[in-house]
Design a protein around this motif. Structure first.
Motif, short mmCIF file in Angstrom:
data_model
loop_
_atom_site.label_atom_id
_atom_site.label_comp_id
_atom_site.label_asym_id
_atom_site.label_seq_id
_atom_site.Cartn_x
_atom_site.Cartn_y
_atom_site.Cartn_z
N THR A 50 0.83 -1.21 0.00
CA THR A 50 0.00 0.00 0.00
C THR A 50 0.86 1.26 0.00
O THR A 50 0.60 2.21 -0.75
CB THR A 50 -0.94 -0.01 1.22
OG1 THR A 50 -1.78 -1.16 1.17
CG2 THR A 50 -1.80 1.24 1.24
N ALA A 51 1.90 1.26 0.83
CA ALA A 51 2.79 2.43 0.91
C ALA A 51 3.50 2.65 -0.41
O ALA A 51 3.67 3.81 -0.85
CB ALA A 51 3.79 2.24 2.04
N THR A 52 3.90 1.58 -1.07
CA THR A 52 4.60 1.70 -2.35
C THR A 52 3.66 2.20 -3.44
O THR A 52 4.03 3.01 -4.29
CB THR A 52 5.22 0.35 -2.74
OG1 THR A 52 6.11 -0.07 -1.71
CG2 THR A 52 5.98 0.46 -4.05
N ALA A 53 2.42 1.73 -3.40
CA ALA A 53 1.43 2.21 -4.37
C ALA A 53 1.19 3.71 -4.21
O ALA A 53 1.04 4.44 -5.20
CB ALA A 53 0.12 1.43 -4.20
N GLU A 54 1.16 4.19 -2.98
CA GLU A 54 0.99 5.62 -2.75
C GLU A 54 2.18 6.41 -3.30
O GLU A 54 2.01 7.47 -3.91
CB GLU A 54 0.83 5.89 -1.25
CG GLU A 54 -0.48 5.37 -0.68
CD GLU A 54 -0.57 5.55 0.83
OE1 GLU A 54 0.41 6.06 1.43
OE2 GLU A 54 -1.61 5.17 1.40
N LEU A 55 3.38 5.87 -3.12
CA LEU A 55 4.59 6.53 -3.64
C LEU A 55 4.54 6.65 -5.15
O LEU A 55 4.94 7.68 -5.72
CB LEU A 55 5.82 5.73 -3.23
CG LEU A 55 7.14 6.10 -3.91
CD1 LEU A 55 7.64 7.44 -3.39
CD2 LEU A 55 8.18 5.02 -3.70
N LEU A 83 0.51 -2.59 -8.50
CA LEU A 83 1.57 -1.68 -8.90
C LEU A 83 1.74 -1.50 -10.40
O LEU A 83 2.18 -0.43 -10.86
CB LEU A 83 2.90 -2.15 -8.30
CG LEU A 83 2.94 -2.27 -6.77
CD1 LEU A 83 4.27 -2.84 -6.32
CD2 LEU A 83 2.67 -0.94 -6.11
N ALA A 84 1.45 -2.52 -11.18
CA ALA A 84 1.72 -2.47 -12.62
C ALA A 84 1.09 -1.27 -13.33
O ALA A 84 1.70 -0.70 -14.23
CB ALA A 84 1.29 -3.77 -13.29
N PRO A 85 -0.11 -0.84 -12.96
CA PRO A 85 -0.73 0.30 -13.70
C PRO A 85 -0.21 1.67 -13.30
O PRO A 85 -0.59 2.66 -13.92
CB PRO A 85 -2.22 0.17 -13.34
CG PRO A 85 -2.38 -1.13 -12.62
CD PRO A 85 -1.07 -1.43 -11.99
N GLY A 91 10.14 0.08 -13.34
CA GLY A 91 10.52 -1.30 -13.65
C GLY A 91 10.12 -2.24 -12.53
O GLY A 91 9.90 -1.82 -11.39
N LEU A 92 10.02 -3.50 -12.87
CA LEU A 92 9.70 -4.55 -11.90
C LEU A 92 10.86 -5.52 -11.82
O LEU A 92 11.36 -5.99 -12.85
CB LEU A 92 8.43 -5.30 -12.30
CG LEU A 92 7.11 -4.56 -12.10
CD1 LEU A 92 5.98 -5.31 -12.79
CD2 LEU A 92 6.80 -4.40 -10.61
N ARG A 93 11.29 -5.83 -10.61
CA ARG A 93 12.33 -6.83 -10.36
C ARG A 93 11.64 -8.12 -9.96
O ARG A 93 10.90 -8.17 -8.97
CB ARG A 93 13.26 -6.37 -9.26
CG ARG A 93 13.66 -4.92 -9.33
CD ARG A 93 14.72 -4.63 -10.34
NE ARG A 93 16.00 -5.15 -9.95
CZ ARG A 93 17.14 -4.85 -10.58
NH1 ARG A 93 17.12 -4.03 -11.62
NH2 ARG A 93 18.28 -5.35 -10.19
#
Length: 285
Positions: A50-55, A83-85, A91-93
């Motif tokens: 959730t925190a990463t999505a907000e970022l 996160l993808a959208p 980038g995705l690791r």
């Protein structure tokens, strides 16, 4: 999505510590790697997502990649769906990749609805992943890089010597080159206070064909950058090669005895490209 020319420093930060992520964005790292996998405790996974999505709701000033959870777990699907959208994702690791099918699954199953492709980077962290390095590297056009996850690989192989990983390292460098991907970045150096050891390790990695390195603390960044940028001697040698090639195309021997051909000239141009990066670096490194 943001792009990053000649990334040499990639800084890992835990996704469940937003204030640390904010500091990482100002650290000078070329790319910030937000980790949702190994650095986050099981009971903090949802919060980290959730925190990463907000970022990533808006593009940050520095390119941000996210290491999602292992693709064999339900957590990975939730990470990718959330996160993808997002416009701030560069980038995705993908951790613990062992087959081309895993890359294809992510590339085709989680592409943004508006089109385009998410740059994917595969982490090879097991004997099976290393054995399939070239197959993974050529699995899908969205895959933009491969590299080793050395901590897991050590455990999988049961090795204790650092030099025991030189063969897998070279295997991944070769696979990346054969697939026309950029040179891999070195895996992180686990001792954040051992800067001399980090410098020696970076020199070894550069000799093996790596370009840049992941870090787990900002103090490691200047050491990595210095190690991977060309020295003044290397710059002068490259300039001499390029000037000689411009005057007389084709293979030739220079007055000092060095033999140059197209491959040597291409390498010299790469050295000068990295030198231009150093000249424009805010840190002056």
């Amino acid at each position: 999505m943001p792009t990053e020319p000649f990334p040499l420093t990639w800084l890992y930060v835990p996704g469940d510590r937003p204030r640390v992520v904010t500091k990482a964005l100002a650290s000078g790292a070329d790319v910030v790697l937000v980790d949702l996998e190994d650095a986050v405790a099981p009971d903090r996974k949802e919060y980290a997502r959730t925190a990463t999505a907000e970022l990533l709701a808006e593009p940050p000033l520095v390119p941000v990649h996210v290491r999602v959870n292992a693709l064999s777990t339900p957590l990975a699907a939730a990470d990718l769906t959330a996160l993808a959208p997002l416009p701030g994702l560069s980038g995705l690791r993908l951790p613990k990749v062992t087959s081309p099918a895993e890359v294809v699954h992510v590339a085709e199953g989680f592409a943004p609805a508006e089109g385009g492709a998410i740059p994917l980077y595969a982490l090879l962290e097991s004997a099976l992943g290393v054995e399939r390095a070239y197959a993974v590297a050529t699995s899908h056009p969205s895959l933009k890089g491969i590299t080793l996850g050395e901590a897991d690989l050590r455990a999988d192989l049961g090795v204790r010597s650092d030099t025991a990983l030189d063969w897998p390292r070279s295997r991944v460098v070769l696979a990346a080159r054969a697939a026309s991907l950029p040179p891999p970045a070195q895996s992180m150096h686990p001792d954040t206070k051992d800067l001399d050891g980090l410098a020696r390790s970076c020199d070894h990695g550069r000799a093996l064909g790596f370009l840049g390195r992941t870090a787990i603390h900002p103090r490691q960044l200047p050491v990595i950058e210095r190690a991977y940028l060309p020295t003044q001697e290397e710059i002068e040698a490259a300039e001499g090669i390029v000037q000689a090639a411009a005057k007389e195309p084709g293979a030739q021997a220079l007055p000092d005895g060095r033999f140059i051909d197209a491959a040597v000239v291409a390498s010299a141009h790469r050295t000068l490209s990295l030198a231009r990066r150093a000249a424009s670096s805010p840190s002056g490194v």
